[in-house]
Design a protein around this motif. Sequence first.
Motif, PDB file in Angstrom:
ATOM      1  N   PHE A  30     -35.327  32.044  18.330  1.00  0.00           N
ATOM      2  CA  PHE A  30     -34.207  31.494  17.572  1.00  0.00           C
ATOM      3  C   PHE A  30     -32.877  32.022  18.109  1.00  0.00           C
ATOM      4  O   PHE A  30     -31.932  31.249  18.302  1.00  0.00           O
ATOM      5  N   PHE A  33     -32.110  30.447  21.485  1.00  0.00           N
ATOM      6  CA  PHE A  33     -31.723  29.053  21.364  1.00  0.00           C
ATOM      7  C   PHE A  33     -30.388  28.907  20.640  1.00  0.00           C
ATOM      8  O   PHE A  33     -29.600  28.013  20.951  1.00  0.00           O
ATOM      9  N   ALA A  34     -30.103  29.773  19.665  1.00  0.00           N
ATOM     10  CA  ALA A  34     -28.823  29.725  18.956  1.00  0.00           C
ATOM     11  C   ALA A  34     -27.668  30.007  19.913  1.00  0.00           C
ATOM     12  O   ALA A  34     -26.625  29.345  19.844  1.00  0.00           O
ATOM     13  N   CYS A  35     -27.845  30.973  20.794  1.00  0.00           N
ATOM     14  CA  CYS A  35     -26.808  31.241  21.795  1.00  0.00           C
ATOM     15  C   CYS A  35     -26.606  30.029  22.709  1.00  0.00           C
ATOM     16  O   CYS A  35     -25.471  29.677  23.046  1.00  0.00           O
ATOM     17  N   VAL A  37     -27.240  26.817  21.971  1.00  0.00           N
ATOM     18  CA  VAL A  37     -26.601  25.732  21.220  1.00  0.00           C
ATOM     19  C   VAL A  37     -25.115  26.034  21.029  1.00  0.00           C
ATOM     20  O   VAL A  37     -24.267  25.151  21.175  1.00  0.00           O
ATOM     21  N   TRP A  41     -22.070  23.723  22.393  1.00  0.00           N
ATOM     22  CA  TRP A  41     -20.994  23.182  21.565  1.00  0.00           C
ATOM     23  C   TRP A  41     -19.630  23.637  22.079  1.00  0.00           C
ATOM     24  O   TRP A  41     -18.658  22.878  22.018  1.00  0.00           O
ATOM     25  N   SER A  69     -28.441  19.098  16.261  1.00  0.00           N
ATOM     26  CA  SER A  69     -28.302  20.506  16.644  1.00  0.00           C
ATOM     27  C   SER A  69     -29.083  21.410  15.708  1.00  0.00           C
ATOM     28  O   SER A  69     -29.787  22.327  16.151  1.00  0.00           O
ATOM     29  N   LEU A  70     -28.987  21.166  14.422  1.00  0.00           N
ATOM     30  CA  LEU A  70     -29.704  21.984  13.447  1.00  0.00           C
ATOM     31  C   LEU A  70     -31.210  21.810  13.585  1.00  0.00           C
ATOM     32  O   LEU A  70     -31.971  22.783  13.530  1.00  0.00           O
ATOM     33  N   LEU A  73     -32.280  23.579  16.641  1.00  0.00           N
ATOM     34  CA  LEU A  73     -32.146  25.020  16.424  1.00  0.00           C
ATOM     35  C   LEU A  73     -33.306  25.581  15.611  1.00  0.00           C
ATOM     36  O   LEU A  73     -33.721  26.722  15.822  1.00  0.00           O
ATOM     37  N   LEU A  74     -33.857  24.798  14.713  1.00  0.00           N
ATOM     38  CA  LEU A  74     -34.956  25.283  13.893  1.00  0.00           C
ATOM     39  C   LEU A  74     -36.331  24.954  14.474  1.00  0.00           C
ATOM     40  O   LEU A  74     -37.253  25.762  14.382  1.00  0.00           O
ATOM     41  N   GLN A 117     -38.477  24.669  27.186  1.00  0.00           N
ATOM     42  CA  GLN A 117     -37.471  25.229  26.288  1.00  0.00           C
ATOM     43  C   GLN A 117     -36.131  25.432  27.007  1.00  0.00           C
ATOM     44  O   GLN A 117     -35.088  25.045  26.505  1.00  0.00           O
ATOM     45  N   VAL A 121     -32.536  23.674  26.471  1.00  0.00           N
ATOM     46  CA  VAL A 121     -31.386  24.542  26.199  1.00  0.00           C
ATOM     47  C   VAL A 121     -30.258  24.249  27.174  1.00  0.00           C
ATOM     48  O   VAL A 121     -29.113  24.094  26.783  1.00  0.00           O
TER      49      VAL A 121
END
Length: 124
Positions: A30, A33-35, A37, A41, A69-70, A73-74, A117, A121
Amino acid sequence: MQKRRKIYGVKKVFGLSGRGLFTEMWMENFLLFACAVFLSWCIIETSSGLWQWLFSEKIPVTGFDWFLSLGLLLLVPLFTAIFFYLRYGYRKPVACMRSAVSDNGTMFSRYLFLFLQYSIVSGG
């Protein structure tokens, strides 16, 4: 990959529960992947002026962009963590340690999941 495999094996030997192992795997994926995303953006927002100049039209950010995106992200970290959890979560600690030492030829599936993945990304 071999270092991660050894770390999961050692943690299983020292008594890490299945829930703790899954949580650790999911959080690691997570955060990665959050970094990605967030960086995507940032690139999209900083280059919006260039796209507006090239196409002579402002491209708005819609609700679909946020849901996509959400969702990514999940769900992407979840699917990646499930694969590794199924690989290590139900094994006995001795089997995890033994495979960490002798399992050198079955890396293709892990590399395939990581490639998918990272391609999502970097393409995001």
